[in-house]
Design a protein around this motif. Structure first.
Motif, PDB file in Angstrom:
ATOM      1  N   ALA A  33       0.839  -1.194   0.000  1.00 13.10           N
ATOM      2  CA  ALA A  33       0.000   0.000   0.000  1.00 13.10           C
ATOM      3  C   ALA A  33       0.870   1.238   0.000  1.00 13.10           C
ATOM      4  CB  ALA A  33      -0.907   0.000   1.227  1.00 13.10           C
ATOM      5  N   ALA A  34       0.447   2.220  -0.762  1.00 12.18           N
ATOM      6  CA  ALA A  34       1.223   3.460  -0.833  1.00 12.18           C
ATOM      7  C   ALA A  34       1.062   4.246   0.458  1.00 12.18           C
ATOM      8  CB  ALA A  34       0.733   4.322  -2.002  1.00 12.18           C
ATOM      9  N   LEU A  35       2.155   4.895   0.835  1.00 13.92           N
ATOM     10  CA  LEU A  35       2.098   5.755   2.004  1.00 13.92           C
ATOM     11  C   LEU A  35       1.341   7.030   1.671  1.00 13.92           C
ATOM     12  CD1 LEU A  35       5.685   5.510   3.468  1.00 13.92           C
ATOM     13  CD2 LEU A  35       3.593   4.657   4.488  1.00 13.92           C
ATOM     14  N   THR A  82      11.195  -3.708   2.370  1.00 17.96           N
ATOM     15  CA  THR A  82      11.851  -2.424   2.143  1.00 17.96           C
ATOM     16  C   THR A  82      12.072  -1.723   3.465  1.00 17.96           C
ATOM     17  OG1 THR A  82      10.800  -2.210   0.007  1.00 17.96           O
ATOM     18  CG2 THR A  82      11.648  -0.200   0.974  1.00 17.96           C
ATOM     19  N   ASP A  83      13.272  -1.261   3.678  1.00 17.44           N
ATOM     20  CA  ASP A  83      13.599  -0.515   4.883  1.00 17.44           C
ATOM     21  C   ASP A  83      14.186   0.813   4.452  1.00 17.44           C
ATOM     22  OD1 ASP A  83      13.989   0.131   7.506  1.00 17.44           O
ATOM     23  OD2 ASP A  83      15.935  -0.849   7.622  1.00 17.44           O
ATOM     24  N   LEU A  84      13.316   1.715   4.035  1.00 14.26           N
ATOM     25  CA  LEU A  84      13.752   2.975   3.444  1.00 14.26           C
ATOM     26  C   LEU A  84      13.724   4.079   4.483  1.00 14.26           C
ATOM     27  CD1 LEU A  84      14.496   4.463   0.805  1.00 14.26           C
ATOM     28  CD2 LEU A  84      12.079   4.918   0.491  1.00 14.26           C
ATOM     29  N   SER A  97      12.184   4.019   9.095  1.00 11.09           N
ATOM     30  CA  SER A  97      12.042   3.142   7.942  1.00 11.09           C
ATOM     31  C   SER A  97      10.632   3.262   7.387  1.00 11.09           C
ATOM     32  CB  SER A  97      12.312   1.690   8.350  1.00 11.09           C
ATOM     33  OG  SER A  97      11.245   1.205   9.140  1.00 11.09           O
ATOM     34  N   ARG A  98      10.449   2.740   6.210  1.00 12.01           N
ATOM     35  CA  ARG A  98       9.122   2.758   5.578  1.00 12.01           C
ATOM     36  C   ARG A  98       8.109   2.002   6.432  1.00 12.01           C
ATOM     37  NH1 ARG A  98       8.154   4.341   1.043  1.00 12.01           N
ATOM     38  NH2 ARG A  98       6.584   3.798  -0.468  1.00 12.01           N
ATOM     39  N   ASP A  99       8.523   0.859   6.961  1.00 14.47           N
ATOM     40  CA  ASP A  99       7.604   0.068   7.789  1.00 14.47           C
ATOM     41  C   ASP A  99       7.225   0.836   9.050  1.00 14.47           C
ATOM     42  OD1 ASP A  99       7.537  -2.020   6.026  1.00 14.47           O
ATOM     43  OD2 ASP A  99       9.132  -3.153   7.004  1.00 14.47           O
TER      44      ASP A  99
END
Length: 414
Positions: free
Chosen positions: A88-90, A134-136, A142-144
Motif C-alpha cells: 500500500a502506498a504511504l 523495504t527498509d527505506l 524506515s518505511r515500515d
C-alpha cells in the motif's frame, strides 16, 4: 547524483558492493588528481546525504507506486535494492502552515529525472531479485515504521515529520528567525499529537536556546519557564529516549544548574550514542562545562562511526575545545572541515578561527577574519556571549583577548 546512483548500483550488481568506498566513488565518478581526493571524499559524503534525501522524497511522493526501490542506507554506499509487490502506498504528508509562512515540501522532480536514468537496471532487477522487505529511511524512520505510525494515527506521523524537520533548523543558533521557525514547527508537532515526546523535547531545546541568547530579561524568563515545562513533559512521555534527556540537560544548562545538566547529558549520550542531534547538545554542554577532552572524544567517535552527511555542531564544538586546549592548528582544521562539510557557519565559528590564526601568528589571516566578522555581524558580541555560557568565564575571556589581538573591536567601542 544520477552518476552517483548508477555507479553504486552497477558496482553492487557486479559483486563489488563491499568495495564501494568514498574514495572509490571520488576516483571513479568525480575524478581529479590524487591530491584532490581528500576534498572530493568530503563532497562524496555530502552528496550521499543529498541522494538519500532525494530518494526518500521520491518514494514518499511521485514514486510511491514504484515496484523496485533503490535505497542508500546510512553507514555505507552499497545500495539496497528491493521489490515491492502489492504494498500500500504511504499517504502524502499534508503541508503545515503558519500565519506568516507555509512550510512546503520541495518537489520531487529532480529525483524522478535521475531515477528514470536507471529504469533499465530497475527492469532487470524486477525480474532477477527476490522479494524483500523495504527498509527505506525517511527522517530517521524506515518505511515500515512510518506505515505503522500512520496506521495508528496519521496525526502522530505528521507530528513526527514536523519534529524531525525542526531538529535540522536549530543550528546555527545565533539566527533569531531560524529559531523562531524551529519553535513554530515544534509547536505544530505538539498540536498534531500532544502525546508525542519529540514535539515537546524540540520545543524545550529551542526555547532554552532563545532564553540563553536573548538580551531581553522578560523574554528570557518566559522562554525558560516554557522550556522547563516542555522538557518535563518530554521526560514524562519518554524518559528512556536520548532526545528527552538531552532536552532536559539543555534546559538545566540554561538555568545554570551544572550538576543536573551534566548528569542528564551523560545519560542522553548513553541512551542515544548514535543520534547526531543528541550529540550536538551533549557536546555543547560538555564544552561549556570545560570538559574539552570529552568534546573531542564525542566528535572523533562520531566521525569514525558514522558516514556524516554534513557538518554538525559537535564538530564545531571540537574546534572550540581544541582552541581552549591550545591546539590552535587542530582548532583551525576542525572548523574548516566542518565548514567544508556543510556544518553551521556563523559569528562563533569565524571568531574562533580568527582567534586560532592569531595565536598561531598568522596575523594577516586573523585580521581578514576580524574584518569579515565586523562587516557581516557588526552587532555580534561573541566574546561577551561566551563569558556568559562557560561555567568558568575565563574561557570566554581567553577567546575575547585573542579576538582583540586580531584588531577586532565591538561595534559600540569603535
Amino acid at each position: 547524483m544520477q552518476d552517483f546512483l548508477v555507479y553504486v548500483v552497477e558496482e553492487s550488481l557486479s559483486g563489488r558492493a563491499d568495495d564501494i568506498r568514498a574514495k572509490t566513488i571520488a576516483m571513479d565518478v568525480y575524478g581529479g588528481s590524487m591530491s584532490e581526493m581528500p576534498r572530493r571524499e568530503n563532497v562524496v559524503r555530502v552528496d550521499a546525504g543529498r541522494l538519500r534525501r532525494k530518494l526518500a522524497e521520491y518514494y514518499a511522493t511521485d514514486g510511491r507506486d514504484e515496484k523496485t526501490v533503490f535505497d542508500l542506507p546510512k553507514g555505507g554506499y552499497a545500495p539496497l535494492i528491493s521489490k515491492r509487490l502489492g504494498e500500500a502506498a504511504l499517504p502524502e504528508t499534508p503541508k503545515f502552515e503558519t500565519k506568516a509562512t507555509a512550510w512546503v515540501k520541495p518537489g520531487a522532480g529532480i529525483a524522478g529525472v535521475f531515477l528514470l536514468g536507471c529504469c533499465v537496471i530497475a527492469f532487470w532487477l524486477a525480474s532477477t531479485w527476490q522479494d524483500s522487505a523495504t527498509d527505506l529511511p525517511v527522517d530517521g524512520l524506515s518505511r515500515d515504521e512510518r506505515s505503522a505510525i500512520f496506521d495508528a494515527s496519521p496525526m502522530r506521523l505528521q507530528a513526527v515529520n514536523l519534529a524531525n524537520t525542526g531538529r535540522d533548523l536549530i543550528f546555527p543558533a545565533l539566527e533569531p528567525a531560524r529559531l523562531d521557525a524551529a519553535l513554530t514547527i515544534f509547536k505544530g508537532a505538539i498540536e498534531n499529537d500532544e502525546s508525542y515526546f519529540g514535539g515537546h523535547a524540540g520545543a524545550a531545546q529551542v526555547a532554552a536556546t532563545i532564553a540563553v541568547l536573548t538580551p531581553d530579561p522578560d523574554l528570557a524568563s518566559s522562554m525558560l519557564s516554557y522550556a522547563d515545562t516542555r522538557a518535563n513533559r518530554a521526560v514524562e512521555l519518554a524518559p528512556e529516549t536520548g532526545w528527552s534527556q538531552s532536552a532536559k540537560a539543555w534546559v538545566e544548562f540554561a538555568k545554570n544548574n551544572w550538576p543536573e545538566a551534566m548528569e542528564a547529558a551523560q545519560r542522553a549520550q548513553r541512551l542515544a550514542p548514535n543520534d547526531v542531534h543528541v550529540l550536538e547538545f551533549v557536546s555543547l554542554i560538555m564544552l561549556y562545562s570545560g570538559s574539552f577532552e570529552e568534546v573531542i572524544v564525542i566528535s572523533e567517535d562520531a566521525r569514525s562511526k558514522f558516514d556524516l552527511e554534513r557538518g554538525y555542531v559537535f564538530q564545531n564544538a571540537m574546534g572550540s575545545a581544541k582552541f581552549h586546549l591550545k591546539d590552535y592548528e587542530g582548532a583551525v582544521s576542525a572548523f574548516e572541515q566542518a565548514t567544508e562539510n556543510g556544518g553551521p557557519v556563523g559569528p562563533v565559528s569565524v571568531a574562533y578561527l580568527m582567534a586560532s590564526y592569531q595565536m598561531l601568528g598568522n596575523e594577516s589571516k586573523a585580521q581578514a577574519l576580524s574584518e569579515k566578522l565586523s562587516r557581516e555581524w557588526p552587532d555580534s558580541r561573541v566574546d561577551a556571549l561566551f563569558q556568559k555560557l562557560f561555567a568558568d568565564p575565563k574561557y570566554g575571556k581567553d577567546l575575547g583577548d585573542a579576538m582583540r589581538q586580531a584588531n577586532w573591536r565591538p561595534e559600540n567601542s569603535r
